[in-house]
Design an enzyme around this catalytic site. Structure first.
Site, PDB file in Angstrom:
ATOM      1  CE  LYS A 267      28.315  35.452  94.922  1.00 52.60           C
ATOM      2  NZ  LYS A 267      29.376  34.909  95.775  1.00 52.60           N
TER       3      LYS A 267
ATOM      4  CB  VAL B 224      23.394  28.203  87.489  1.00 49.19           C
ATOM      5  CG1 VAL B 224      23.607  27.625  86.124  1.00 49.19           C
ATOM      6  CG2 VAL B 224      24.396  29.299  87.767  1.00 49.19           C
TER       7      VAL B 224
ATOM      8  CE1 TYR C 108      26.279  39.839  98.023  1.00 50.95           C
ATOM      9  CE2 TYR C 108      25.966  37.505  98.351  1.00 50.95           C
ATOM     10  CZ  TYR C 108      26.787  38.566  98.065  1.00 50.95           C
ATOM     11  OH  TYR C 108      28.103  38.364  97.826  1.00 50.95           O
ATOM     12  CB  ALA C 109      24.326  37.254  94.554  1.00 51.90           C
TER      13      ALA C 109
ATOM     14  CG  ASP D 227      31.518  31.027 105.419  1.00 48.91           C
ATOM     15  OD1 ASP D 227      31.338  30.127 106.263  1.00 48.91           O
ATOM     16  OD2 ASP D 227      30.673  31.364 104.594  1.00 48.91           O
TER      17      ASP D 227
END
EC number: 2.7.11.23
Lengths: 371, 383
Positions: free
Chosen positions: A44, A21, A26-27, A137
């Site tokens: 992930k 999706v 990095y993932a 964050d």
């Protein structure tokens, strides 16, 4: 095959990857499900091989803190397993995030809806802070919303534990628009107040339906904040002029919040005001905020199942989440450099053309005197 | 009944017009500033919905008492007595300043303060409106206060009867007695209906206010969007110029491409504005949404996670340890300015010390929570 590998394989077998999706630097995020129950999950996959110094920092952080936190308003990490050289995090699957909901113009927010979202955010955050974990964050993009309407704090890629005076913490955290002034001034010792500022700006964004303090650069961010809330004086915020990166950015007068938030209730503005106090030690704590009269006053917060929901979702959200991770990789100097290199690579064709333009111009000027 | 319906408009003061319908050409369409020569302020009269009185004014005005007219006295202002006779302000001052005196026309004893400004040209109308207003104040029953239509009609008939009697001064004493009897009988209901009326007016006002706010917000949104659109167009134009300047591609192609882009953007925007317009409707539908799941009152904390708060007490004076040492050494207040709280460090240390004190020891056979496999991957034990 040793016992650990066997255990890992068993673990891997529990989960089915369905479809990709989204992908970031990095993932990669897949939609998946649990074989036994059919429960939907998000997997992930972190690309380990790419990083010279081992595992990416944010993956470690995410695993480290999500393993410890279990709360109805924090995303649940269901499992971790490795496949080949990759690390896979199995997370709860959530349809949408608050950013999509804010941007969806077909949705209308009632004051009670905002109250409900804020209460859930504060509850999740209070739980993190009670466990001495800073999220660092918080932004609408990282507040995910489940199909039953429950809001969950996600993306602990920048999280860390706090209250340790021996260690400096980095000030390069939190997406700029949601970053508090003490971090913009380069403070290396801070506390839970940084997250509260972010929640304050999210609160304002929920009311305005556009980002409240959209600065274009770190300098501009300070200016934007001061333009909105007035330049702090030494009295407002003792010691801020001593912070490492302090720069005076000009004097702006204080304007009452009421001027911008014309439709907000007095309680709502009072809470917003307390979330956006300059002096971090005076800023309201998550727990105090939950006991604020704003939440107990009428109207009652909307029941989660009745909150406005996005009509379009899935793939778009997962992509955004990955992008968010990539963009916010500025955790330490190393990652930051990486990030800027990446950016430069992206914009390189543009720079080439610019260089060409300059060259041509130079040629042109050279040629004119000759002809 | 029909008659009553016709005067309904007057009762609510909607048909008040400035200037009379006099046949002469001297009538001015709009009333000039009312100039008063008297020191007394005359209140009352028939007020319109906003509570103002629009005074009747004609160039043909003449005081029936002193025969002075607008030619002789440009400041002439005629007022109406409680017996519905007109006279000018100077006559009123002359006759009634020393106290109540008989009306020069009908000999009824009048007081100066009972004079009111004139609203309608025809004093008959003036009188009828005043009486109907007075009656409507007390005879305020509604259809729902009656069991059937017939009794409601009977009631309206009676009200009309009383009004007629008052207007044409037939059996005044008897009619007044009827009104008093009605008032005594229905005091509670009258009060209730007055309150209902007030609540209705209040709701109407609020509704109007809400609509006004919504309109304002929509206008603001529209302005903002227009501004954005303008900026975007400007940006697009600049981009085209930049591109034309820098790229070697065919100029026509570059222009066409950016045109197409702009079109795509504007169509996306128009789609979003149509959504916006239906927002008001959506809001209303959301407000009226099913209340199947009621909203529960706010509960500040909903988890039962135990933080060992009862296992320790923070010392009020603080502690002398390396943590506070770091803060004390921080002469500049950098830690303080950044929001660092040494109390949190103490609390964390204390909690870590007391956490899990009364848990029974592990049986010893459980695998560790984490293990690391051959490739250095972290493997978690099942929770």
């Amino acid at each position: 095959m040793d016992a650990v590998e066997k255990a890992n394989l068993e673990r891997q077998k529990r989960w089915a990857k369905d479809q990709k999706v989204g992908e970031g630097a990095y993932a990669v995020v897949y939609r998946g499900r649990e074989f036994a129950t059919g429960r939907k999950v998000a997997i992930k996959k972190i690309k380990v091989g790419q990083f010279k110094d081992g595992l990416d920092m944010s993956a470690i952080r995410e695993v480290k803190y999500l393993r410890e936190l279990r709360h109805q308003n924090v995303i649940e990490l269901l499992d971790v397993f490795s496949s080949k050289t990759n690390l896979n995090l199995v997370l709860e699957f959530l349809d949408s995030d608050l950013e999509m909901i804010i941007k969806d113009r077909s949705l209308v927010f009632l004051p009670a809806d905002i109250k409900s979202w804020m209460a859930m955010t504060f509850r999740g955050l209070e739980f993190c802070h009670r466990n001495f974990i800073l999220h660092r964050d918080l932004k609408p993009n990282n507040l995910l919303v489940a199909s039953d309407g429950h809001l969950k704090i996600a993306d602990f890629g920048l999280a860390r534990d706090f209250a340790d005076p021996g260690y400096k913490m980095t000030c390069q955290v939190i997406t700029r628009w949601y970053r508090p002034p003490e971090l913009l001034f380069g403070s290396r010792y801070y506390g839970s107040a940084v997250d509260i500022w972010s929640v304050g700006t999210i609160f304002a964004e929920l009311m305005l339906r556009i980002p409240y303090l959209p600065g274009e650069s770190d300098m501009d961010q300070l200016k934007t904040i001061f333009r909105a809330l007035g330049t702090p004086t030494e009295e407002d915020w003792p010691g801020h002029t001593k912070l490492p990166d302090y720069i005076p950015v000009g004097q702006f007068p204080k304007t009452p919040l009421r001027d911008l938030f014309t439709a907000a209730s007095a309680d709502a503005l009072n809470l917003l005001n307390k979330c956006l106090i300059y002096e971090p030690r005076k800023r309201i704590s998550a727990k105090e905020a939950l006991f604020h009269p704003y939440f107990t006053a009428l109207p009652y917060p909307t029941h989660p199942s009745k909150l406005p929901k996005c009509t379009t979702h899935l793939s778009a959200r997962a992509l955004e989440e990955v992008d968010g991770n990539v963009e916010m990789n500025s955790t330490g100097p190393g990652v930051k450099a990486n990030n800027s290199r990446l950016k430069r690579k992206l914009s390189s064709p543009d720079e080439d053309s610019k260089a060409r333009l300059i060259a041509r111009r130079l040629d042109f000027t050279k040629q004119t005197p000759h002809s | 009944m029909a008659n009553r319906a016709k005067v309904g408009g007057w009762l609510q003061g909607k048909t008040v017009r400035k200037g009379g319908v006099s046949s002469t050409n001297h009538t001015r369409p709009s009333t000039p500033q009312i100039q008063s020569t008297s020191s007394t302020v005359f209140g009352g009269g028939v007020k319109d919905a906003s509570g103002r009185t629009s005074e009747y004014f004609s160039m043909d005005d003449q005081c029936p008492v002193c025969k002075s007219d607008r030619y002789l006295n440009p400041k002439l202002r005629l007022l109406v007595s409680s017996c519905y006779h007109k006279m000018c302000e100077s006559c009123i001052d002359r006759l009634f300043t020393l106290g109540p005196a008989p009306c020069p026309i009908c000999n009824k004893v009048l007081r100066k303060l009972a004079f009111t400004p004139q609203t309608f040209e025809d004093l008959g109308v003036e009188k009828e409106v005043a009486i109907r207003r007075r009656i409507a104040k007390e005879f305020n029953k509604r259809r729902d206060d009656f069991p059937d239509l017939r009794s409601y009609n009977d009631y309206l008939e009676e009200v009309e009867d009383i009004t007629f009697n008052l207007i044409y001064e037939i059996d005044i004493a008897k009619t007044e007695a009827r009104i008093n009897a009605y008032r005594a009988e229905n005091a509670a209901l009258i009060e209730l209906n007055v309150q209902r009326e007030e609540a209705y007016a209040q709701a109407l006002k609020e509704h109007e206010e809400a609509e006004r706010r919504e309109r304002e917000m929509r206008a603001m949104e529209l302005r903002r969007e227009e501004e954005e659109e303008r900026e975007e167009r400007e940006k697009g134009r600049r981009e085209i110029i930049d591109k034309l300047e820098t790229s070697d591609k065919n100029a026509a192609k570059v222009v066409a491409k950016s045109r197409a882009n702009a079109l795509k953007r504007s169509s996306a925007r128009s789609a979003s504005t149509t959504v916006l317009q239906s927002n008001a409707k959506l809001l209303r539908s959301r407000a009226a949404q099913s209340t199947a799941i009621p909203d529960a009152p706010h509960v500040p904390l909903q988890d039962d996670w135990y933080a060992y708060e009862d296992k320790y007490d923070m010392r009020t004076g603080g502690y002398h340890d390396f943590m506070s040492e770091a803060v004390r050494k921080d002469r500049e207040g950098i830690m303080r300015g950044g929001g660092y709280r040494v109390e949190e460090a103490w609390e964390r240390a204390l909690r870590s010390a007391v956490a899990a004190l009364d848990l029974p020891p592990l049986s010893g056979l459980d695998p560790p929570a984490f293990s690391i496999d051959a490739e250095g991957d972290i493997v978690m034990a099942s929770a």
